[in-house]
Design a protein around this motif. Structure first.
Motif, PDB file in Angstrom:
ATOM      1  N   SER A 109      31.301  13.526 -15.268  1.00  0.00           N
ATOM      2  CA  SER A 109      30.117  12.688 -15.381  1.00  0.00           C
ATOM      3  C   SER A 109      29.329  12.714 -14.077  1.00  0.00           C
ATOM      4  CB  SER A 109      30.516  11.255 -15.712  1.00  0.00           C
ATOM      5  OG  SER A 109      29.376  10.430 -15.635  1.00  0.00           O
ATOM      6  N   LYS A 110      28.008  12.766 -14.194  1.00  0.00           N
ATOM      7  CA  LYS A 110      27.156  12.824 -13.012  1.00  0.00           C
ATOM      8  C   LYS A 110      26.803  11.415 -12.526  1.00  0.00           C
ATOM      9  CE  LYS A 110      27.257  17.239 -13.354  1.00  0.00           C
ATOM     10  NZ  LYS A 110      28.121  17.347 -14.522  1.00  0.00           N
ATOM     11  N   TYR A 111      27.358  10.420 -13.198  1.00  0.00           N
ATOM     12  CA  TYR A 111      27.053   9.051 -12.818  1.00  0.00           C
ATOM     13  C   TYR A 111      28.216   8.378 -12.114  1.00  0.00           C
ATOM     14  CZ  TYR A 111      22.613   9.030 -15.191  1.00  0.00           C
ATOM     15  OH  TYR A 111      21.317   9.299 -15.545  1.00  0.00           O
ATOM     16  N   SER A 112      28.028   8.088 -10.843  1.00  0.00           N
ATOM     17  CA  SER A 112      29.006   7.282 -10.124  1.00  0.00           C
ATOM     18  C   SER A 112      28.697   5.825 -10.449  1.00  0.00           C
ATOM     19  CB  SER A 112      28.855   7.521  -8.629  1.00  0.00           C
ATOM     20  OG  SER A 112      27.553   7.163  -8.230  1.00  0.00           O
ATOM     21  N   LEU A 113      29.585   4.938 -10.046  1.00  0.00           N
ATOM     22  CA  LEU A 113      29.356   3.516 -10.302  1.00  0.00           C
ATOM     23  C   LEU A 113      28.032   3.089  -9.664  1.00  0.00           C
ATOM     24  CD1 LEU A 113      30.359   0.840 -11.423  1.00  0.00           C
ATOM     25  CD2 LEU A 113      31.576   0.450  -9.277  1.00  0.00           C
ATOM     26  N   TYR A 114      27.784   3.583  -8.444  1.00  0.00           N
ATOM     27  CA  TYR A 114      26.561   3.225  -7.729  1.00  0.00           C
ATOM     28  C   TYR A 114      25.315   3.664  -8.500  1.00  0.00           C
ATOM     29  CZ  TYR A 114      22.857   3.507  -4.232  1.00  0.00           C
ATOM     30  OH  TYR A 114      21.668   3.380  -3.579  1.00  0.00           O
ATOM     31  N   ARG A 115      25.358   4.913  -9.020  1.00  0.00           N
ATOM     32  CA  ARG A 115      24.192   5.415  -9.760  1.00  0.00           C
ATOM     33  C   ARG A 115      23.981   4.628 -11.048  1.00  0.00           C
ATOM     34  NH1 ARG A 115      23.191  11.845  -9.852  1.00  0.00           N
ATOM     35  NH2 ARG A 115      21.063  11.177 -10.049  1.00  0.00           N
ATOM     36  N   LEU A 116      25.099   4.217 -11.658  1.00  0.00           N
ATOM     37  CA  LEU A 116      24.986   3.432 -12.893  1.00  0.00           C
ATOM     38  C   LEU A 116      24.337   2.085 -12.616  1.00  0.00           C
ATOM     39  CD1 LEU A 116      28.273   3.941 -14.910  1.00  0.00           C
ATOM     40  CD2 LEU A 116      25.958   4.543 -15.579  1.00  0.00           C
ATOM     41  N   VAL A 117      24.771   1.449 -11.497  1.00  0.00           N
ATOM     42  CA  VAL A 117      24.205   0.145 -11.145  1.00  0.00           C
ATOM     43  C   VAL A 117      22.707   0.298 -10.893  1.00  0.00           C
ATOM     44  CG1 VAL A 117      24.195  -1.677  -9.397  1.00  0.00           C
ATOM     45  CG2 VAL A 117      26.367  -0.786 -10.243  1.00  0.00           C
ATOM     46  N   ARG A 118      22.346   1.347 -10.162  1.00  0.00           N
ATOM     47  CA  ARG A 118      20.918   1.572  -9.869  1.00  0.00           C
ATOM     48  C   ARG A 118      20.112   1.775 -11.140  1.00  0.00           C
ATOM     49  NH1 ARG A 118      18.940   5.759  -5.628  1.00  0.00           N
ATOM     50  NH2 ARG A 118      17.186   5.393  -6.994  1.00  0.00           N
ATOM     51  N   LEU A 119      20.705   2.571 -12.048  1.00  0.00           N
ATOM     52  CA  LEU A 119      20.012   2.860 -13.301  1.00  0.00           C
ATOM     53  C   LEU A 119      19.771   1.576 -14.089  1.00  0.00           C
ATOM     54  CD1 LEU A 119      19.006   5.260 -15.049  1.00  0.00           C
ATOM     55  CD2 LEU A 119      21.203   5.173 -16.210  1.00  0.00           C
ATOM     56  N   ASN A 120      20.799   0.712 -14.091  1.00  0.00           N
ATOM     57  CA  ASN A 120      20.654  -0.530 -14.844  1.00  0.00           C
ATOM     58  C   ASN A 120      19.656  -1.475 -14.194  1.00  0.00           C
ATOM     59  OD1 ASN A 120      22.326  -0.754 -17.356  1.00  0.00           O
ATOM     60  ND2 ASN A 120      23.777   0.195 -15.955  1.00  0.00           N
ATOM     61  N   PHE A 121      19.549  -1.409 -12.881  1.00  0.00           N
ATOM     62  CA  PHE A 121      18.502  -2.185 -12.205  1.00  0.00           C
ATOM     63  C   PHE A 121      17.122  -1.629 -12.577  1.00  0.00           C
ATOM     64  CE2 PHE A 121      21.400  -4.250  -9.016  1.00  0.00           C
ATOM     65  CZ  PHE A 121      20.955  -5.546  -9.264  1.00  0.00           C
ATOM     66  N   ASP A 122      17.033  -0.297 -12.689  1.00  0.00           N
ATOM     67  CA  ASP A 122      15.764   0.301 -13.125  1.00  0.00           C
ATOM     68  C   ASP A 122      15.360  -0.257 -14.485  1.00  0.00           C
ATOM     69  OD1 ASP A 122      15.470   1.877 -10.925  1.00  0.00           O
ATOM     70  OD2 ASP A 122      16.226   3.709 -11.850  1.00  0.00           O
ATOM     71  N   LEU A 123      16.350  -0.315 -15.362  1.00  0.00           N
ATOM     72  CA  LEU A 123      16.090  -0.787 -16.719  1.00  0.00           C
ATOM     73  C   LEU A 123      15.641  -2.246 -16.699  1.00  0.00           C
ATOM     74  CD1 LEU A 123      16.195  -0.494 -19.766  1.00  0.00           C
ATOM     75  CD2 LEU A 123      18.641  -0.798 -19.682  1.00  0.00           C
ATOM     76  N   MET A 124      16.364  -3.043 -15.927  1.00  0.00           N
ATOM     77  CA  MET A 124      16.072  -4.477 -15.914  1.00  0.00           C
ATOM     78  C   MET A 124      14.733  -4.761 -15.225  1.00  0.00           C
ATOM     79  SD  MET A 124      18.759  -6.983 -16.208  1.00  0.00           S
ATOM     80  CE  MET A 124      19.808  -6.811 -14.785  1.00  0.00           C
ATOM     81  N   THR A 125      14.530  -4.188 -14.054  1.00  0.00           N
ATOM     82  CA  THR A 125      13.301  -4.489 -13.315  1.00  0.00           C
ATOM     83  C   THR A 125      12.090  -3.848 -13.994  1.00  0.00           C
ATOM     84  OG1 THR A 125      13.653  -2.571 -11.905  1.00  0.00           O
ATOM     85  CG2 THR A 125      14.440  -4.677 -11.070  1.00  0.00           C
ATOM     86  N   GLY A 126      12.327  -2.740 -14.677  1.00  0.00           N
ATOM     87  CA  GLY A 126      11.208  -2.027 -15.297  1.00  0.00           C
ATOM     88  C   GLY A 126      10.677  -2.702 -16.543  1.00  0.00           C
TER      89      GLY A 126
END
Ligand code: UDP
Ligand code: MG
Length: 338
Positions: free
Chosen positions: A205-222
């Motif tokens: 998987s290309k998603y580390s825990l950190y990248r997943l957290v960032r992605l979910n922040f993108d989703l929430m803030t966006g």
């Protein structure tokens, strides 16, 4: 002539899995009995992915296009880079790792034939690590509560979008985004279907825990300002309780005299509130950081090359250029960067 179906596949260091993907994808698409194109987007891979994509392009140039990004932009921006190049009436996104079977594309196409302009998918018996499944459940719930996006399984990227939705998405210029959610905001007839899911058999998987957290922040803030409101409301509530406490303590001071007990309780409450304050500050920071990224207006991604069979084959500027006919390169490559 424009194809009926465009399949968009982001590729980031997937050299081990690509041969298998080609082997299954093309027969599945040929079996559709429709005109199609596959738009691969290489998201700055450092392995042999680009070379393999180029070979595949040379094998099936009629139905293959390859967008090569200059550096890693992340899965969602990579998909947007490919969206800008698609021409199909239906646009399907698919991961390169075969976790979602390409054979399911037929069912997405059928759903769109039936009138849907957005086909979401739900993975039945999802084959991922337990912590990923638990984290996804939590994030799905938080997103349902804070945004108006109604997606059952936000993480599944095998999805179908009608041209009208893709065109609307192509007009957006946001830097931090989440393609399924962004597309959802433009959909008029969204539907969801169940699809099967397989384990990742090659690569990781290309998603580390950190990248997943960032992605979910993108989703929430966006897609919502609810987290900000949560903190303003919590702040208001705490201030109100504190005010009552002050009044009670003042009365107590004048009726019963001074008191020195409860010092540690006070510490605990103070630390708790410091924690809440820092968390609130962090959430505000997540928004501010994204606003900052956005206002700088740097290119969201840079297209280094597009391999396509239109007589205007564009090629990688630089050392790899010799491999394909060099035409038009710099001009087109720069223009395509957005
Ligand atoms: N991917 C990408 N850029 C990235 C990370 C991932 O293009 O920065 C691609 C990756 O090659 C794959 C898809 O996005 O085709 C999904 O990635 P992955 O399978 O690692 O995610 P997971 O299934 O673990 O959520
Ligand atoms: Mg995967």
């Amino acid at each position: 002539m424009n194809p009926e179906v465009s399949v968009v596949i982001p590729v980031y260091n997937e050299e081990e899995g690509l041969p298998q993907l080609f082997e299954r994808l093309y027969p599945a698409l040929d079996a559709l009995g429709r005109s199609y194109e596959v738009v691969f987007v290489d998201d700055g891979s450092s392995d042999r992915s680009v070379a393999e994509l180029r070979e595949q392009f040379q094998r099936r140039p009629d139905v293959t296009r390859v967008v090569v990004l200059a550096r890693n932009a992340g899965q969602h921006l990579a998909i947007l880079a490919a969206f800008a190049q698609t021409r199909g009436t239906y646009v399907i996104t698919l991961d390169a790792d075969l976790q979602n079977p390409p054979e399911e594309i037929a069912r997405l196409v059928a759903a769109m034939d039936a009138g849907a302009d957005y086909v979401g998918t739900i993975r039945v018996s999802r084959q991922d690590l337990m912590w990923r499944r638990a984290a996804s459940r939590l994030m799905n719930r938080i997103r349902e509560g804070t945004t108006s996006i109604r997606i059952t399984d936000q993480g599944c990227m095998l999805r179908g979008y009608h041209r009208s939705v893709v065109d609307a998405v192509n007009h957006c210029t946001e830097v931090s985004t989440y393609v399924p959610a962004l597309a959802y905001t433009f959909a008029r007839h969204p539907v969801e279907i169940e699809v099967s899911h397989a384990e990742r058999t090659v690569g990781e998987s290309k998603y580390s825990l950190y990248r997943l957290v960032r992605l979910n922040f993108d989703l929430m803030t966006g897609f919502s300002v609810a987290p900000l409101q949560f903190f303003s409301m919590t702040g208001g509530l705490i201030a109100l309780v504190a005010l009552v406490l002050v009044v009670v303590l003042l009365i107590r001071r004048f009726t019963l005299g001074s008191e020195a007990e409860g010092v540690f309780t006070l510490f605990a409450i103070a630390f708790f509130l410091i924690g809440v304050t820092l968390l609130g500050l962090g959430v505000v920071g997540e928004y501010v950081g994204r606003i900052y990224e956005q206002v700088r207006q740097r290119p969201r991604y840079t297209v280094a090359a597009v391999l396509e069979n239109e007589g205007d084959t564009v090629t990688l500027p630089g050392p790899t250029a010799a491999a394909v006919t060099p035409l038009l390169s710099a001009e087109r490559a720069r223009g395509a960067g957005e």
